[in-house]
Design an enzyme around this catalytic site. Sequence first.
Site, PDB file in Angstrom:
ATOM      1  N   SER A  58     -25.694   4.594 -37.241  1.00  0.00           N
ATOM      2  CA  SER A  58     -25.893   3.931 -38.000  1.00  0.00           C
ATOM      3  C   SER A  58     -25.320   2.769 -36.987  1.00  0.00           C
ATOM      4  CB  SER A  58     -24.709   4.066 -39.389  1.00  0.00           C
ATOM      5  OG  SER A  58     -23.209   4.340 -38.771  1.00  0.00           O
ATOM      6  N   LYS A  95     -17.741   2.424 -36.949  1.00  0.00           N
ATOM      7  CA  LYS A  95     -18.139   0.984 -37.357  1.00  0.00           C
ATOM      8  C   LYS A  95     -17.844  -0.120 -36.711  1.00  0.00           C
ATOM      9  CE  LYS A  95     -21.285   3.403 -40.238  1.00  0.00           C
ATOM     10  NZ  LYS A  95     -20.914   4.540 -39.895  1.00  0.00           N
TER      11      LYS A  95
END
Length: 138
Positions: A58, A95
């Site tokens: 990701s 993230k």
Amino acid sequence: MIPQLIDNQPLSVLHFCYALQAGFPSPAADHTQKRIDLNDHLIRNKEATFLFRVKGDSMTGIGIYEGDTLLVDRSIEPRHNAIVLAVLNNEFTVKRLHRRGGVIKLMPENPLYPPILLKNGEELSVWGVVTFNLHKLY
């Protein structure tokens, strides 16, 4: 993921005091050399710095790939746009932190993944701030 303590033993490598050209090669020159401790260059707070191995894709848009090792410092205040190790509903995730106007989102750096918007009842805590990515090239 289980955090690993950074060993207090110095890790010294040979340091050449010479800037490398990333374009055309430059002529060889005499270079001063000395040993340096990588802990001094990579770690700001030894007691609060941990290593994590990356699983997943990701964050590939900013060069964080599966198998990379991240240095995460728990003593750094997480700010808007920082790359963080977050705990969302008891699971670790890496993230980009988006924190604006009372809205908190965890932003992936891969268009295949949607942003994570915190919903009612979900638990989010920022475990630490990613300071370095150790990416193996060979």
